[in-house]
Design an enzyme around this catalytic site. Structure first.
Site, PDB file in Angstrom:
ATOM      1  N   ARG A 125     -57.034 -43.629 -62.934  1.00 26.02           N
ATOM      2  CA  ARG A 125     -56.038 -44.463 -63.622  1.00 26.02           C
ATOM      3  C   ARG A 125     -56.126 -45.902 -63.162  1.00 26.02           C
ATOM      4  O   ARG A 125     -56.540 -46.202 -62.057  1.00 26.02           O
ATOM      5  CB  ARG A 125     -54.622 -43.937 -63.338  1.00 26.02           C
ATOM      6  CG  ARG A 125     -54.232 -42.736 -64.162  1.00 26.02           C
ATOM      7  CD  ARG A 125     -52.785 -42.349 -63.902  1.00 26.02           C
ATOM      8  NE  ARG A 125     -51.850 -43.071 -64.768  1.00 26.02           N
ATOM      9  CZ  ARG A 125     -50.751 -43.651 -64.325  1.00 26.02           C
ATOM     10  NH1 ARG A 125     -50.464 -43.655 -63.047  1.00 26.02           N
ATOM     11  NH2 ARG A 125     -49.937 -44.248 -65.175  1.00 26.02           N
ATOM     12  N   LYS A 190     -54.673 -34.207 -52.151  1.00 25.97           N
ATOM     13  CA  LYS A 190     -55.093 -34.346 -53.546  1.00 25.97           C
ATOM     14  C   LYS A 190     -56.324 -33.491 -53.836  1.00 25.97           C
ATOM     15  O   LYS A 190     -57.316 -33.517 -53.101  1.00 25.97           O
ATOM     16  CB  LYS A 190     -55.396 -35.815 -53.854  1.00 25.97           C
ATOM     17  CG  LYS A 190     -55.682 -36.083 -55.326  1.00 25.97           C
ATOM     18  CD  LYS A 190     -55.702 -37.573 -55.608  1.00 25.97           C
ATOM     19  CE  LYS A 190     -56.086 -37.891 -57.035  1.00 25.97           C
ATOM     20  NZ  LYS A 190     -55.998 -39.323 -57.340  1.00 25.97           N
ATOM     21  N   ARG A 324     -41.036 -41.586 -50.150  1.00 25.56           N
ATOM     22  CA  ARG A 324     -40.399 -42.474 -49.201  1.00 25.56           C
ATOM     23  C   ARG A 324     -40.504 -41.867 -47.819  1.00 25.56           C
ATOM     24  O   ARG A 324     -40.647 -40.641 -47.669  1.00 25.56           O
ATOM     25  CB  ARG A 324     -38.904 -42.622 -49.542  1.00 25.56           C
ATOM     26  CG  ARG A 324     -38.599 -43.729 -50.526  1.00 25.56           C
ATOM     27  CD  ARG A 324     -37.132 -43.762 -50.881  1.00 25.56           C
ATOM     28  NE  ARG A 324     -36.271 -43.962 -49.711  1.00 25.56           N
ATOM     29  CZ  ARG A 324     -34.933 -43.889 -49.771  1.00 25.56           C
ATOM     30  NH1 ARG A 324     -34.353 -43.604 -50.911  1.00 25.56           N
ATOM     31  NH2 ARG A 324     -34.215 -44.083 -48.683  1.00 25.56           N
TER      32      ARG A 324
END
Length: 327
Positions: A125, A190, A324
């Protein structure tokens, strides 16, 4: 690459595929070329990320046995009536190859796929490079057609993520999660990325090219090219993975879900996605022009991410999520 070079590389890999040592002289004799030519062909493959050891007095061997993508085996494994799967050796990008065919006016059946052993210009992306070492992973692009136009593609990348999760569960008993909007994770690492590219107009039929980069057996030093935690199917399962079976199963599952998506849109997949949501009920930051911090509450019926802040609950359709601290 010339046809002769391509054939010589494939023949060398045929001999080296078992992961054993073979002398440069023996390989040269089998191919009818010089030892220098053998070294050059193998060096070219190393430039594309294939791990090849060279030991004086012993010859060459692969770091891991390899099973090349085999167009004939893939065709044999495909269910009757499946769209074509085209196998390429080394290409710039499988998505680019499909887009080029569309631009040239080539007619393709929905579900048609291109796969390659390596990509020289793989893309993620936002134009980010996608590390695409030779023979290690799956570089897979699929063509689809949305007659309702570009707006009908809302949530499409999430549906493809679910297709990947289904294949991983059914074939390898792996529990994968989808990170909104386009990545697949196992154990917070990932495993795959998805790139959806559209060609069409808002009020007319839309051509869709769906790219999936799926880590199958990453080379040892891949962390020199990747700036985040990652894993692959071989590591997660401890098994050798037949990429030919994986290609066929991925095309089958993607086609099933795209057929349903074309009829119902994303709403039929909302519940399934929320079961596979990597960041469900975790503190996140949505990276947009103005970063937004809050709690991820899944997605709505169009695939928008729901963020709960101290003040409100809002749905967003663009941006990227990250955890976060303490999330």
């Amino acid at each position: 690459m010339s046809k002769t070079s391509l054939l010589c590389q494939r023949q060398l890999l045929h001999y080296l595929a078992d992961g054993e040592f073979y002398s440069g002289q023996w390989l040269a004799e089998q191919l009818g070329v010089s030892r220098t030519a053998v070294a050059n062909y193998l060096n070219a493959l190393k430039q594309h990320g294939l791990e090849i050891f060279s030991v004086k007095g012993r010859g060459y061997k692969l770091a891991h046995p390899i099973q090349l993508l085999d167009a004939n085996k893939i065709k044999y494994l495909q269910p009757a009536g499946s769209a074509q799967i085209l196998v390429q050796h080394i290409t710039d990008s499988t998505n680019c190859q499909l887009l080029n065919r569309l631009q040239a006016g080539q007619v393709m059946a929905p579900g048609s796929v291109i796969v390659a052993e390596a990509q020289s210009a793989g893309r993620g992306r936002r134009g980010r490079p996608w590390y695409s070492p030779f023979g290690s992973n799956l570089y897979f692009s699929c063509y689809w057609r949305l007659e309702q136009g570009v707006p009908a593609a809302m949530g499409l990348s999430l549906v493809i993520g679910l297709a990947v999760c289904r294949v991983l569960q059914q074939q390898y008993k792996l529990q994968a999660k989808v990170k909104w909007p386009n990545d697949i994770y196992i154990n917070e690492q990932k495993l795959a990325g998805i790139l959806v590219e559209l060609s069409g107009q808002a009020d007319a039929g839309c051509d869709v090219v769906i790219g999936i980069g799926l880590n199958v057996g990453m080379p040892e030093h891949s962390n020199q090219h990747i700036d985040q935690p990652y894993t692959d199917i071989r590591t997660a399962t401890g098994q050798h993975i037949d990429r030919n079976i994986l290609v066929v199963e991925l095309q089958r599952q993607v086609t099933i879900l795209l057929t349903q998506f074309s009829e119902t849109g994303f709403s039929a997949f909302t519940a399934e996605f929320n079961q596979h949501d990597l960041y469900a009920n975790r503190k996140v930051v949505l990276l947009t022009k103005e970063p937004i911090s809050g709690i991820c509450r899944g997605v709505d019926n169009q695939g928008g991410v729901i963020i709960e802040t101290a003040d409100e609950i809002t749905i967003y359709y663009g941006g990227e999520l990250s955890l976060r601290a303490g999330g």
